[in-house]
Structures are given as C-alpha cells and as structure tokens.
Design an enzyme around this catalytic site. Structure first.
Site, PDB file in Angstrom:
ATOM      1  N   SER A 113      13.882  20.139  22.197  1.00  0.00           N
ATOM      2  CA  SER A 113      14.315  18.773  22.471  1.00  0.00           C
ATOM      3  C   SER A 113      13.159  17.788  22.480  1.00  0.00           C
ATOM      4  CB  SER A 113      15.019  18.717  23.833  1.00  0.00           C
ATOM      5  OG  SER A 113      15.291  17.385  24.220  1.00  0.00           O
TER       6      SER A 113
ATOM      7  N   TYR B  63      15.323  12.322  19.026  1.00  0.00           N
ATOM      8  CA  TYR B  63      15.941  11.083  19.488  1.00  0.00           C
ATOM      9  C   TYR B  63      15.135   9.922  18.896  1.00  0.00           C
ATOM     10  CZ  TYR B  63      18.854  13.223  23.147  1.00  0.00           C
ATOM     11  OH  TYR B  63      19.802  13.946  23.833  1.00  0.00           O
TER      12      TYR B  63
ATOM     13  N   THR C 160      19.944  13.586  16.861  1.00  0.00           N
ATOM     14  CA  THR C 160      21.088  13.365  17.742  1.00  0.00           C
ATOM     15  C   THR C 160      21.474  11.892  17.701  1.00  0.00           C
ATOM     16  OG1 THR C 160      20.448  15.179  19.215  1.00  0.00           O
ATOM     17  CG2 THR C 160      21.913  13.497  20.123  1.00  0.00           C
TER      18      THR C 160
ATOM     19  N   LYS D 234      23.399  15.655  14.603  1.00  0.00           N
ATOM     20  CA  LYS D 234      24.123  16.261  15.717  1.00  0.00           C
ATOM     21  C   LYS D 234      24.943  15.196  16.439  1.00  0.00           C
ATOM     22  CE  LYS D 234      23.254  19.033  19.899  1.00  0.00           C
ATOM     23  NZ  LYS D 234      23.704  18.122  20.958  1.00  0.00           N
TER      24      LYS D 234
ATOM     25  N   HIS E  61      28.186  16.704  22.776  1.00  0.00           N
ATOM     26  CA  HIS E  61      27.080  16.705  23.730  1.00  0.00           C
ATOM     27  C   HIS E  61      27.453  17.440  25.013  1.00  0.00           C
ATOM     28  CE1 HIS E  61      23.083  14.823  23.543  1.00  0.00           C
ATOM     29  NE2 HIS E  61      23.077  14.876  24.855  1.00  0.00           N
TER      30      HIS E  61
END
Length: 370
Positions: A121, A144, A170, A244, A268
């Site tokens: 992440s 992100y 994402t 995603k 999510h």
C-alpha cells in the site's frame, strides 16, 4: 458484564485452535486493541455493504460434478504474463503496524515463504523499498494519487526502482465515508503510525472555501483523481497498470479500452460508499463487459477457500485477501500470514477436488448453483 480480555502480543507459534482460515478472525480481538480492531473490522456508515460482501458468498452454492480425474490438479494461474503458484494475493492494507509492530515487513516475509504475490500500500507503515527487500517473489505497488503530480510520480519511480512489477491504482476511495464503529470505539490513529512513503512529500495546505461552498465537493473532492490523471500516469510508466475499485460494467469497458492492464472488482471491503453492491455480485457483469482473457481480480468478502472457488467461477482470475491477512498478522506475525495462505490454498484445493475441477481454468459458472 463480561470484560474484553487483555490484549496480548503476537505469538511465535500457531495457536492450536486454528483449524481454518476464518479462525484467525475469531481470535484477532485478543491481539488488537479494541479501538484499532473496530477500525480494521468495521465498514463505512451502517455497514450494509460490509454485510452484503459476506452474504453474497453465502447466497450461492457450488454444483459439483462426479467421477472427474483430478490427480493432475494444481492451483497455478497466469496474471500479466507471469505464472503464480496460486490465485491468492495479499491485498494492499494500510498501516499494518496497527496489528503488529513488524507490519508490512512481516507480511512480505510471509509472501516470500508462500510464493504469494504481495500488493504493498501507498499508506504502508514502512517504506516501499524495505517491503520490497523482504520478499523475492512477485510484488505490485498500490498507488493513491497524491495532491501534487510530482509526489505521485515520485512514488511510481520508487516502485519501479524497488522492483515492483505492476501498479494497482485505487480510484474508489478519494473520500472515505466515516466508520461509525471506529468512531464509537474512540479510534484515533496513533502518533507512531504514519504513512512512511509520504514522509518527505510536501502536502498542500488546506483548501480555502468561500461562502456557500461544500467541504465535500469543493474541498475534499478537489484533489480526487480523474480520467485525465489516470491517462497521465499510464503515460509515465512502462509498468502494467491495474485499476482497483471497479463495480460498474461501463467503467470496466472504458478502462479496458484506454489500455488498463487489468481490473480489481472491489468495494474497498465496504469502507467507501455504504450501500453499494457486493463485489461478488458485480463480478459477472464486469466479466461479460470485458470478455474472456482480460485480467480480473476480486476482493471484499473472501473468508475461505470455497469463497475463492466461487469468485473464480464467476469470472475472477485471482482474489485479494485483506482483513484476513491482518487478523493472521496480529495473531502470529509472518508465521500467521503464511499459515493463513496455506490454509486458504488447502481449502481451495479441497473444494476444487470435490467439485471435480483439477485446475483453476476448469472452474466455470457451470459449477455455481444460484
């Protein structure tokens, strides 16, 4: 009135009570402080989508076929030109030191031990370079978008240099709906849990709103990514880019047309807009939209090997495991996560064998009983 047992540190062995993957979920609240557990386990709003994710798997059955020879069976799958030993990927879960001091490093060690593809992440507790060094296997980086393009590009360049093989962008969590469960539990992010990958990025100041402007629309959403941002990042890297957070067939078709390498069908884990469909229910429509052969993954709601079977039958090439990996991490660190993956593989293999499917390629919608 029963009191919650005191939190205990992660074990260095597998507890004797662990008989299936979901047993880690039942034990996790003994190892994670109550507010942090509420944050990890909870969903947004009234948690309708969180419940729907689980109910979707319970709402369908498996229709086995008899007398099939499965003695040459295996769980290997191909994704983005790579052969993986099994279709279980470790999902990008932020701030894993909430569950274990070793956080993402422990998870990466488990991925290395089980030949699992790790998805790290952006909001990890350790730098992406340290996570990459902890596993020799396949690894992807979840991205992100940052408020400044130079910060986003810096993350991409670091992921490329560290050996990550794909980007997972994402797009469904620009604003996270508040988790009532976490708020009621009094959760606050601890001061020592920080996004290690963003420590050197200069964040823009707070948006100044004029009279009548919305904190949501003109405030928080002013930094949300758009289709133009996605096209821009795809032009900046040679890494395959997956998206995603896809739930609508029209979006899936448009993303495929613009050259996205694959999609993750995901809500999510029920942590964004409450009331949206279960990921599993959206999956068949998205597979129909993109056609056969296009890489599709699914997350949200997986709790066992039969769930993985159902996801593959309805169109997924592989699945991502989020909360379960954090629960196992809290209970027994890297050993727990590795054991979790082993259990999921064995549960999947047993389900395949009894259903008459020797390989993942043999798992089709014909094996689903609605």
């Amino acid at each position: 009135m029963n009191e919650r047992p005191s939190v205990i540190p992660a074990l260095h062995h597998i507890p004797p009570g662990i008989q299936c993957a979901q047993d880690y979920e039942a034990l996790a609240d003994r190892f994670i402080p109550a507010p942090a557990h509420a944050y990890i386990a909870g969903g947004s709003g009234q948690e309708a989508t969180l419940r729907a994710n689980l109910a979707a798997f319970d709402g369908i059955g498996i229709a086995p076929r008899l007398l099939r020879d499965v003695t040459a069976g295996h769980t290997r799958v191909k994704l983005l030109g790579r052969e993986l030993r099994h279709p279980v990927l470790l999902a990008p879960v932020a701030f894993q030191t909430l569950a274990h001091p070793g956080g993402e490093i422990e998870t990466a060690r488990a991925a290395d031990a089980t030949d699992s593809c790790l998805v790290a992440s952006t909001l990890s507790s350790f730098p992406l370079e340290d996570i990459a060094r902890a596993t020799r296997g396949d690894k992807w980086f979840q991205l992100y978008f940052q408020p400044r393009r130079e910060s986003t590009l810096d993350l991409v360049r670091r992921a490329e240099a560290a050996g990550f093989g794909a980007l997972v962008v994402t797009v469904d969590a620009s604003v996270q709906s508040p988790s009532l469960r976490a708020r009621r539990a009094g959760f606050r992010m601890p001061d020592d849990v920080r996004p290690a990958n963003l420590q050197h990025h200069v964040q823009p100041g707070q948006v100044t709103l004029s009279g009548g402007q919305s904190l949501i629309f003109q405030g928080l959403m002013s930094e949300a990514p758009t289709w133009d941002d996605l096209a821009w990042i795809m032009g900046q890297t040679a890494l395959p880019v997956l998206v995603k957070g896809v739930l609508h067939a029209d979006d899936a078709h448009a993303l495929q047309a613009m050259g996205v390498a694959g999609l993750v069908v995901s809500n999510h884990g029920g942590r964004t807009l409450d009331g949206i469909p279960a990921s599993l229910k959206a999956l068949p429509r998205i597979r129909e939209a993109v056609g056969a052969g296009y890489p599709l993954l699914l997350d949200s709601g997986i709790r066992g090997g039969s769930d993985i079977f159902k996801a593959l039958a309805l169109g997924a090439d592989a699945v991502m495991i989020g909360r379960l990996q954090v629960y196992a991490l809290a209970v027994a660190g890297a050993l727990g996560v590795a054991h979790l993956v082993k259990l999921l593989r064995e549960e999947l293999e047993l389900c395949m064998a009894l259903a008459g499917c020797p390989t993942p390629a043999d798992i089709t919608p014909a094996f689903i009983e609605r």
